[in-house]
Design a protein around this motif. Structure first.
Motif, PDB file in Angstrom:
ATOM      1  N   SER A 193     -42.037 -75.242 -66.379  1.00 36.00           N
ATOM      2  CA  SER A 193     -40.711 -74.705 -66.819  1.00 36.00           C
ATOM      3  C   SER A 193     -40.745 -73.804 -68.082  1.00 36.00           C
ATOM      4  CB  SER A 193     -39.739 -76.039 -67.101  1.00 36.00           C
ATOM      5  OG  SER A 193     -40.145 -76.848 -67.945  1.00 36.00           O
ATOM      6  N   SER A 194     -41.807 -74.018 -68.981  1.00 34.87           N
ATOM      7  CA  SER A 194     -41.757 -73.143 -70.087  1.00 34.87           C
ATOM      8  C   SER A 194     -42.180 -71.653 -69.835  1.00 34.87           C
ATOM      9  CB  SER A 194     -42.737 -73.927 -71.069  1.00 34.87           C
ATOM     10  OG  SER A 194     -44.127 -73.962 -70.558  1.00 34.87           O
ATOM     11  N   LEU A 195     -42.749 -71.663 -68.356  1.00 34.97           N
ATOM     12  CA  LEU A 195     -43.089 -70.381 -68.046  1.00 34.97           C
ATOM     13  C   LEU A 195     -41.859 -69.319 -67.805  1.00 34.97           C
ATOM     14  CD1 LEU A 195     -45.589 -70.806 -65.211  1.00 34.97           C
ATOM     15  CD2 LEU A 195     -45.937 -69.513 -67.300  1.00 34.97           C
ATOM     16  N   SER A 196     -42.019 -68.037 -68.570  1.00 26.85           N
ATOM     17  CA  SER A 196     -40.918 -67.193 -68.244  1.00 26.85           C
ATOM     18  C   SER A 196     -41.412 -66.085 -67.362  1.00 26.85           C
ATOM     19  CB  SER A 196     -40.757 -66.569 -69.533  1.00 26.85           C
ATOM     20  OG  SER A 196     -41.731 -65.776 -70.124  1.00 26.85           O
ATOM     21  N   LEU A 197     -40.310 -65.747 -66.470  1.00 24.31           N
ATOM     22  CA  LEU A 197     -40.934 -64.794 -65.423  1.00 24.31           C
ATOM     23  C   LEU A 197     -40.039 -63.562 -65.466  1.00 24.31           C
ATOM     24  CD1 LEU A 197     -41.278 -67.132 -62.098  1.00 24.31           C
ATOM     25  CD2 LEU A 197     -42.852 -66.119 -63.424  1.00 24.31           C
ATOM     26  N   THR A 198     -40.651 -62.394 -65.286  1.00 24.90           N
ATOM     27  CA  THR A 198     -39.681 -61.115 -65.107  1.00 24.90           C
ATOM     28  C   THR A 198     -39.182 -60.941 -63.723  1.00 24.90           C
ATOM     29  OG1 THR A 198     -41.395 -59.836 -64.282  1.00 24.90           O
ATOM     30  CG2 THR A 198     -41.443 -60.075 -66.776  1.00 24.90           C
ATOM     31  N   GLN A 199     -38.304 -59.999 -63.881  1.00 27.83           N
ATOM     32  CA  GLN A 199     -37.472 -59.868 -62.548  1.00 27.83           C
ATOM     33  C   GLN A 199     -38.337 -59.380 -61.468  1.00 27.83           C
ATOM     34  OE1 GLN A 199     -34.221 -60.619 -61.977  1.00 27.83           O
ATOM     35  NE2 GLN A 199     -34.439 -60.115 -59.846  1.00 27.83           N
ATOM     36  N   SER A 200     -39.516 -58.432 -61.989  1.00 28.49           N
ATOM     37  CA  SER A 200     -40.263 -57.811 -60.784  1.00 28.49           C
ATOM     38  C   SER A 200     -41.201 -58.983 -60.361  1.00 28.49           C
ATOM     39  CB  SER A 200     -41.002 -56.634 -61.224  1.00 28.49           C
ATOM     40  OG  SER A 200     -41.828 -57.442 -62.510  1.00 28.49           O
ATOM     41  N   GLU A 201     -41.756 -59.862 -61.083  1.00 30.60           N
ATOM     42  CA  GLU A 201     -42.581 -60.907 -60.542  1.00 30.60           C
ATOM     43  C   GLU A 201     -41.848 -61.739 -59.624  1.00 30.60           C
ATOM     44  OE1 GLU A 201     -45.902 -61.804 -64.118  1.00 30.60           O
ATOM     45  OE2 GLU A 201     -43.517 -62.432 -64.484  1.00 30.60           O
ATOM     46  N   LEU A 202     -40.569 -62.315 -59.846  1.00 32.10           N
ATOM     47  CA  LEU A 202     -39.673 -62.643 -58.988  1.00 32.10           C
ATOM     48  C   LEU A 202     -39.749 -62.232 -57.628  1.00 32.10           C
ATOM     49  CD1 LEU A 202     -36.463 -64.128 -61.097  1.00 32.10           C
ATOM     50  CD2 LEU A 202     -38.357 -65.567 -59.761  1.00 32.10           C
ATOM     51  N   GLU A 203     -39.640 -60.772 -57.664  1.00 34.85           N
ATOM     52  CA  GLU A 203     -39.312 -60.116 -56.474  1.00 34.85           C
ATOM     53  C   GLU A 203     -40.735 -60.359 -55.400  1.00 34.85           C
ATOM     54  OE1 GLU A 203     -38.436 -56.131 -57.294  1.00 34.85           O
ATOM     55  OE2 GLU A 203     -36.316 -56.605 -57.765  1.00 34.85           O
ATOM     56  N   GLN A 204     -41.712 -60.268 -56.285  1.00 35.93           N
ATOM     57  CA  GLN A 204     -43.193 -60.280 -55.966  1.00 35.93           C
ATOM     58  C   GLN A 204     -43.258 -61.730 -55.251  1.00 35.93           C
ATOM     59  OE1 GLN A 204     -45.382 -58.003 -57.307  1.00 35.93           O
ATOM     60  NE2 GLN A 204     -46.800 -58.166 -55.490  1.00 35.93           N
TER      61      GLN A 204
ATOM     62  N   ILE B  50     -50.799 -64.134 -62.515  1.00 33.87           N
ATOM     63  CA  ILE B  50     -49.758 -65.023 -62.781  1.00 33.87           C
ATOM     64  C   ILE B  50     -50.556 -66.147 -63.519  1.00 33.87           C
ATOM     65  CG2 ILE B  50     -48.288 -66.904 -62.079  1.00 33.87           C
ATOM     66  CD1 ILE B  50     -47.251 -64.862 -59.832  1.00 33.87           C
ATOM     67  N   ILE B  51     -51.813 -66.800 -62.742  1.00 37.52           N
ATOM     68  CA  ILE B  51     -52.431 -67.849 -63.370  1.00 37.52           C
ATOM     69  C   ILE B  51     -53.314 -67.355 -64.612  1.00 37.52           C
ATOM     70  CG2 ILE B  51     -52.020 -69.301 -61.430  1.00 37.52           C
ATOM     71  CD1 ILE B  51     -54.851 -68.708 -60.689  1.00 37.52           C
ATOM     72  N   LYS B  52     -53.389 -66.253 -65.108  1.00 34.72           N
ATOM     73  CA  LYS B  52     -54.255 -65.747 -65.916  1.00 34.72           C
ATOM     74  C   LYS B  52     -54.322 -66.611 -67.412  1.00 34.72           C
ATOM     75  CE  LYS B  52     -56.298 -61.168 -66.583  1.00 34.72           C
ATOM     76  NZ  LYS B  52     -55.929 -59.910 -65.754  1.00 34.72           N
ATOM     77  N   PRO B  53     -53.134 -67.058 -67.834  1.00 33.06           N
ATOM     78  CA  PRO B  53     -52.931 -67.791 -68.928  1.00 33.06           C
ATOM     79  C   PRO B  53     -54.101 -69.085 -68.674  1.00 33.06           C
ATOM     80  CG  PRO B  53     -50.837 -67.203 -68.215  1.00 33.06           C
ATOM     81  CD  PRO B  53     -51.668 -66.707 -67.291  1.00 33.06           C
ATOM     82  N   GLN B  54     -53.724 -69.776 -67.410  1.00 29.56           N
ATOM     83  CA  GLN B  54     -54.568 -71.032 -67.242  1.00 29.56           C
ATOM     84  C   GLN B  54     -56.346 -70.489 -67.215  1.00 29.56           C
ATOM     85  OE1 GLN B  54     -51.796 -70.137 -66.159  1.00 29.56           O
ATOM     86  NE2 GLN B  54     -50.434 -72.310 -66.443  1.00 29.56           N
ATOM     87  N   ILE B  55     -56.446 -69.449 -66.538  1.00 31.16           N
ATOM     88  CA  ILE B  55     -57.789 -69.108 -66.530  1.00 31.16           C
ATOM     89  C   ILE B  55     -58.561 -68.971 -67.755  1.00 31.16           C
ATOM     90  CG2 ILE B  55     -59.499 -67.350 -65.428  1.00 31.16           C
ATOM     91  CD1 ILE B  55     -57.618 -67.000 -63.197  1.00 31.16           C
TER      92      ILE B  55
END
Length: 1419
Positions: free
Chosen positions: A1233-1244, A1334-1339
């Motif tokens: 829940s600490s992740l923040s998503l931009t509008q475009s990512e939501l559309e994606q 999206i999962i880049k931080p984890q990688i």
């Protein structure tokens, strides 16, 4: 032929009489019947059954004459002769009071019944009659028999004399013949000198006159039987001559059949011997015997006592027999038994107590054989008729049994039909089902009696399409048509009935006129003009020709014989009929294609051509005569001809091969002359030049050859005029029903491949065979005989004991007629093999191989031959079994046929069977090679009984491995049980045979089918704690004992090794879907095994390859980047989306686990079905996700804890401890829940949701994800997370990696794998790029870990105190959802075997799409 219907009725007698009836006799017209009491004579009307007049003897005269004994009617029904005990004959005259009627029907006002109908009174009301004693004759000796003979009365007395008395001038016509002066011999050719009776005290006990043999059959008091015939027209002692039946010495009674020229003699031993007269020598020739068999009536067959009475039916088709001890039995003319009341529900009450059989003192048939009047001998001894308090009529001992009969008995032209038609006195029974179905020709029809569906092409001749097999066999019930009451009232009884080819219209003929009925419109058509109806009397039967009714009748107005044709669709009126005058009275009529054949009273056969003419509004038919053939040289009496048919049958089939178009022509006449089948063929030996003449009709005038006798004792003949090139054997054959001797078929023999036929091989062969039903119709192509059978229902439990005595419902069961059918093909094949005609048998069998019950035919043949030969006491010189075995090997069903036959016969016969068909080990291996595992499983049981355990274990292992490879889970489960049974010595309980009809792979071990697969022992201990039931879906052991107390058993170890090996292979080949099925179906403990294999087989070697394989296996579309968000259009993007959508549509919501393991499991109540819970909550998630941006939270739902019970993980296998705590899930939740998503990512992401795979695949992937997570196979979790494109899953994996001690190799493997995926996505599948970003931080974190090997404790959550607050509401929510969603979901799983097949088929269909898309990707 004849069948009992309903309960018998009992007559009410209105008279005060202390006497019981002792004799009953109908008049020759069967409109009245006389009932004799010891001192009283009553005349009754038949319909309605009412008393007309009664004559009571005065006491003084009664003492002089003695009690009445017998009665005999004069042929014109105007007089009755009664014999008395003291040797007197009393002659009564029956004058009719003209136009006086005792009873009149009363109709309500406004009723359509008009009293102006001609003959109205005679039909409706009982006429008023008087009885006057005209003459008393004293013969001064006890009278033993009375017999009406034309214009004379024949009386036999106990002093050995035969008196001939004229009905008119009684005194001057008296002649007495002393029997001692009548010469007797064995036949008429031997010397006639001297009397062979030779005894003074010989007299006739019983006799009956036979008009067609011109003589009378006699039974003497010493038990000998004979036939006395006048040698000239003068009836004197010198002119009489008798012949003996040498074999009968215990005769008791006699009855003659005029139509078939048979004499039935009852014997003291309970049998009936039937004789006929040899026309050449005049000797008595034995025909057949009617007797009960010990097989059918083991407790009564030899205790019946002497035969008491024999009565032939009015149409001479059946005979009723009764014995001294009681009971009724009905037989067809040549000895097929139809009914017997000495067994079954007639003889036993519903509680099993034995009933007293009905004792009969006298019986007589009613009009047309619809009724049998019987005097109940029991009642005469124990029931005195008394008036009761209400002064009502008292029931007395006359019973009326009711019958329905086949239309073939009176209208044999029906024999070219494929329908069964029965006629009762007021209704018709048809087997043609619902007329709405029958309108279409036979195409695809479901065959319900044999539980198969099959396809059927239309026949070559469209105009003569017959009904579908399903409509002819569809169910047990009849289509009952009630005959129109208006027609019935003035024309009772129904004499003829006929049904058309398609089974859509029926016509009936009563006393006058006719009426017809349409099954489509459900309406009757009657004559509009009643005078027209009442002036025509149908004489020779009627037949349908397309839409026309053809009938031969006598016109009462013009006193003229006519042949008439009426159109079905027009009004029933002579104005629309085509009428042709005929020379002589027509006795029989039949239609073959476009030819009408008449047999007339002058013994000639007349052929007419019939054609349709469409002039004016209504089409008409016109008739013209083709040919007349006189048969008077061959037929002694026209009444003897039972049936006449025109057929395309002929002896030389060679012609048929050269000119098939001639096969459908009228080639021969078949004539049934008193049971002898006579054939007249067209004579083609003369010059054939006429064929080329201008007149095409000339060819039909070919003369007929001299007649040839084809068969004896024939009751019915069936033939068809259809052509079917594939089934010529069956369609060009002639089928005969021969009573007690079964059936015969006159089969054509064809040379193979149009080779020249052998000169020594005859063109046709007559094959006899037995069937268990009475045949009423033959379905030619379907190799079936249709029939009917009497069944009974007991209702005696409905009545209390006190009132039970009088109730006929207690004394008799309720009789119903049921449809039945039987296969006959195996009999014919066997007969051909016996005669070394194997080539013909193969031709015939191959033509029928498409029939749904063909495998059953082969099995029946093998079974019957095996039973006969293996149980024979004497050695068989030329055994048939090897021939039959060799014959069956010609068919692909050979292996199933043998094993099914073996499983249905006792073990003792197996050696004999396998000596002929081959070693069961070889047959088992053949099954494996042919991939027929179910049959192989059946052979395994045979091997288990015939071989040592080591051999059966070896073969079982082979089969088990093959079944695992093919995904036959049912079979695998049974094999596990089987291998365990061998190991623990449970060999005495072999499983049962599989049935070939079931499409599901039952695998041949139905013995185990209904046992649920329970949880392991430790689960049972936890049961109360977790409130779980044993369900199939839980990955538990295949049986209750397994994995626990038996785990040290070598057998279990052996099985486990095989299962582990298979699981390893599936994982190595990246077949995750199959692995899931395997685990769920066989209760394989996947988590425990994966834990062990984590570092070996459960490692992912190549992430990209695994990802591609999963996309293909689960029909999951590759991700695509929408055109709007990318500058250059993605190559083939649209195409891939289309593929994805197509795959999506083609799937149905289904899961791994087959919940449908038969009823045995579904009976146990389920409180949880884990998979069901997952999928139901999944649905909930899907709806949530569409409402807002909190979808990451929602996706965690399936992995949440189930309230205070336990996590899904631990519930999946209760025997293992979970490696995770609930807190871990929440941790992931927080990070998420600490992740923040931009509008475009939501559309994606919303776009990606749209391109998800089928729901079923989603459920399956989540299930696997959970299993891998539980087992700690994190690299697989990452792959599944990637394909699901859910960062939550990846986060979770990384959280676990941080929170537990994970081997460095795993980090390295996952890092390498993700790098490879990233590289592949860049080049081949850019659709994955957004998700990877999206999962880049984890990688990146992972890379750091790999590089620095930092401790996982550094990543603990910031605020752990929030955990419980977040868990509880969500757990509550999911518990509710699961309680609603579990059971329906768990019950809805479809059969895994079929699902597996279905998926396989679908993936095959989709292969082309998939591969082309891969090509694009690679390029």
């Amino acid at each position: 032929m004849y069948f009992l219907s309903g309960w018998p009725k009992r007559l009410l007698c209105p008279l005060e009489s202390q006497e019981q009836p002792l004799h009953i006799q109908t008049d020759p017209q069967r409109a009245f019947f006389a009932v004799l009491f010891p001192s009283q004579l009553s005349i009754w009307y038949c319909r309605p059954s009412v008393l007309i007049v009664s004559y009571k003897e005065l006491s003084k005269a009664a003492s002089q004459f003695g009690p009445y004994k017998q009665a005999e009617w004069r042929p014109d029904s105007t007089m009755i002769a009664v014999s008395t005990a003291n040797g007197y004959i009393l002659f009564f005259e029956i004058p009719s009071a003209r136009d006086k009627y005792l009873y009149e029907p009363v109709y309500p006002k406004g009723s359509p019944h008009l009293k102006g109908t001609p003959h109205y009174k005679e039909e409706q009301c009982a006429p008023s009659l008087n009885l006057e004693m005209k003459k008393v004759l004293d013969l001064q000796a006890s009278i033993t028999s009375l017999q009406s003979m034309l214009e004379d009365l024949l009386v036999a007395t106990a002093d050995g004399f035969l008196h001939l008395i004229h009905w008119d001038g009684m005194t001057n016509g008296r002649k007495a013949i002393n029997l001692c002066t009548v010469p007797f011999s064995v036949d008429l050719q031997s010397s006639r000198a001297g009397s062979l009776l030779g005894f003074e005290d010989v007299y006739i006990r019983d006799m009956e006159y036979c008009a067609t043999l011109d003589g009378f059959a006699v039974v003497f008091n010493d038990g000998r039987v004979g036939f006395i015939t006048p040698m000239s027209s003068r009836f004197t002692a010198e002119q009489l001559h008798g012949v003996w039946a040498q074999d009968v010495v215990d005769g008791t009674c006699v009855a003659v059949n005029n139509k078939y020229r048979l004499m039935a003699f009852g014997c003291a031993n309970g049998s009936v011997q039937v004789y006929t007269i040899d026309t050449t020598t005049g000797a008595m020739q034995f025909s057949h015997k009617l007797e009960l068999t010990p097989k059918q009536y083991p407790d009564i067959w030899n205790k019946t006592g002497p035969v008491k009475l024999i009565r032939w039916s009015p149409d001479s088709c059946v005979v009723m027999v009764t014995w001294e001890c009681g009971g009724l039995s009905l037989w067809s003319v040549f000895g097929a038994q139809l009914i017997c009341t000495l067994g079954g529900d007639f003889a036993y009450q519903s509680d099993g107590a034995k009933k007293d059989p009905l004792k009969i003192s006298s019986m007589t048939w009613g009009s047309e054989g619809y009724h049998l009047w019987v005097i109940d001998g029991n009642s005469s001894s124990n029931m005195k008729p008394e008036r009761n308090a209400n002064n009502e009529s008292k029931q007395f001992g006359i019973l009326q049994f009711q019958f329905v009969k086949s239309a073939l008995t009176v209208n044999p032209c029906m024999s070219n039909q494929e329908q069964v038609l029965l006629q009762g006195e007021d209704r018709l029974y048809l087997n043609c089902g619902d007329a709405a179905q029958t309108q279409s020709p036979r195409n695809t029809s479901a065959h319900s009696e044999h539980n198969h569906s099959r396809e059927r092409g239309p026949f070559s001749d469209g105009s003569l399409d017959s009904q579908g097999l399903s409509t002819l066999l569809g169910h047990r019930h009849w289509h009952v048509v009630q005959i129109h009451s208006t027609y019935l009232e003035s024309n009772w009884p129904i004499r003829f009935s006929a049904i058309d080819k398609l089974g859509q219209n029926v016509a009936v003929v009563g006393k006058f006129g006719f009426a017809h009925y349409s099954l489509l419109t459900k309406k009757w058509k009657l004559f509009g003009n009643i005078t027209q109806e009442q002036t025509m009397m149908v004489t020779g039967g009627l037949a349908w020709w397309n839409d026309f009714i053809v009938l031969a009748c006598y016109n009462l107005n013009d006193h003229q014989e006519e042949l008439r044709i009426y159109l079905r669709t027009s009004n029933l009126d002579n104005a629309f009929a085509h009428i042709t005058k005929v020379q002589a009275n027509t006795l029989l009529l039949s239609v073959f294609r476009d030819i009408v054949i008449l047999f007339r009273a002058d013994c000639s056969i007349c052929l007419y051509s019939i054609e349709r003419r469409s002039d004016g509004l209504n089409p008409t038919a016109s008739i013209q005569i083709l040919q007349e053939v006189s048969m008077s040289r061959y037929i002694p009496h026209p009444f003897l001809v039972v049936s006449v048919t025109l057929t395309s049958v002929r002896t030389e089939t060679g012609i048929t091969l050269k000119m098939p178009q001639q096969a459908c022509e009228a080639e021969s006449i078949m004539l049934n002359l008193a049971g002898q089948l006579i054939m007249l063929q067209r004579d083609r030996s003369g010059p054939q030049i006429r064929d080329k003449d201008n007149n095409p009709n000339q060819r039909k005038h070919l003369p007929f050859c001299a007649p040839v006798v084809l068969a004896q004792s024939v009751e019915n003949v069936w033939t068809t005029c259809r052509i079917n090139k594939q089934k010529r054997h069956l369609l060009e054959a002639l089928w005969l029903s021969c009573g007690g001797a079964g059936m015969k078929v006159w089969l054509p023999l064809f040379p193979r491949d149009h080779r020249k036929p052998h000169s020594f091989l005859s063109r046709r062969i007559m094959l006899p065979f037995h069937i268990n039903i009475y045949p009423l119709a033959v379905l030619f192509e379907d190799a079936l005989v249709l029939g009917a059978v009497n069944d009974t229902v007991l209702y005696d439990c409905l009545y209390t004991q006190s009132s039970a005595r009088e109730h006929l419902e207690v004394l008799f069961p309720f009789s119903i007629v049921e449809r039945t059918s039987q296969i006959y093909l195996h009999h014919i094949l066997r007969q051909l093999l016996v005669r070394n005609l194997g080539e013909q048998a193969l031709l015939l069998a191959h033509s029928c191989a498409t029939l749904p019950y063909f495998p059953h035919v082969l099995e029946l043949m093998l079974h019957e031959v095996l039973e006969e030969e293996a149980t024979s006491r004497e050695p068989i010189p030329d055994p048939l079994l090897p021939t039959v075995a060799k014959f069956i090997t010609e068919f692909p069903l050979f292996l199933q046929t043998v094993v099914h036959c073996a499983r249905k016969t006792e073990y003792a016969l197996w050696n004999y069977l396998f000596a002929a068909v081959g070693n069961p080990k070889d047959l088992f291996e053949e099954c494996l090679m042919a991939q027929d595992l179910d049959t192989a499983a059946s052979y395994l049981i045979i091997l288990q009984n015939m071989e040592v355990p080591a051999v059966s274990r070896q073969h079982a292992t082979l089969l088990f491995n093959t079944a695992l490879e093919q995904g036959k889970w049912d079979l695998c489960r049974h094999m596990i049980r089987f291998l365990k049974a061998i190991g623990s010595g449970e060999t005495e309980t072999p499983p049962a045979t599989p049935t070939t009809q079931e499409p599901s792979s039952s695998g041949g071990f139905e013995f185990f089918r209904h046992r649920s697969i329970s949880l392991s022992q430790s689960a049972e201990n936890l049961h109360s704690k977790f409130n779980l039931t044993k369900t199939l879906s839980m990955p538990s052991g295949p049986s209750g004992k397994r994995w626990s107390k038996d785990s040290d058993c070598a057998e279990n170890m052996y099985i486990d090794m095989m299962l582990w090996r298979h699981a390893r292979r599936l994982l190595e080949e990246i077949k995750l879907k199959d692995l899931g099925c395997f685990a769920a179906q066989l209760g394989f403990e996947l988590i425990g095994w994966l834990c062990k294999e984590r570092a070996r087989a459960a490692r992912v070697e190549d992430f990209v390859c695994a990802l591609k394989k999963l996309h293909k296996d689960f029909l999951w579309p590759f991700p695509v980047i929408p055109a709007s968000s990318i500058n250059s259009p993605f190559k083939n993007g649209k195409y891939k989306t289309a593929v994805g959508e197509q795959l999506l549509k083609s799937q149905s919501a289904d899961t791994f686990v087959n919940m449908e393991m038969d009823t045995g499991v579904s009976n146990t109540p389920r409180s949880r079905s884990w998979l069901g819970t997952i999928s139901s909550s999944q649905r909930e998630i899907d709806t949530v996700s569409s409402h807002g941006p909190h979808m990451q939270d929602a996706f965690l739902s399936p992995l949440l804890s189930k309230g205070d019970e336990c996590s899904i993980g631990s519930a999946t296998d209760l025997t293992e401890t979970s490696s995770m705590v609930d807190g871990d899930w929440t941790m992931v939740d927080e990070n998420f829940s600490s992740l923040s998503l931009t509008q475009s990512e939501l559309e994606q992401l919303s776009l990606e949701l749209a391109s998800k795979g089928p729901h079923k695949s989603q459920v399956q992937l989540r299930y696997l994800l959970h299993i891998f997570m539980e087992a700690g196979c994190l690299d697989w979790c990452v792959v599944i997370g990637l394909i699901l494109r859910e960062s939550s899953v990846i986060n979770q994996v990384f959280s676990i990696m941080q929170s537990s001690d994970i081997d460095g190799e795993v980090y390295q493997n996952i890092k390498t794998g993700l790098d490879a995926v990233d590289k592949w996505a860049s080049t081949d599948c850019p659709g994955y790029k957004p998700f990877l970003s999206i999962i880049k931080p984890q990688i990146q974190k992972l890379n750091e870990i790999v590089e620095e090997q930092v401790q996982p404790e550094a990543f603990q959550p910031v605020n752990p105190s929030k955990v419980p607050e977040q868990v509880n509401p969500r757990a509550e929510e999911s518990r509710n959802s699961s309680s609603h969603g579990t059971n329906p979901q768990s019950d809805a799983g479809s059969s895994s075997a079929s699902r597996h097949e279905e998926d396989k088929a679908k993936t095959e269909d989709e292969d082309s799409f998939q591969e082309s898309s891969y090509d694009c990707v690679v390029s």
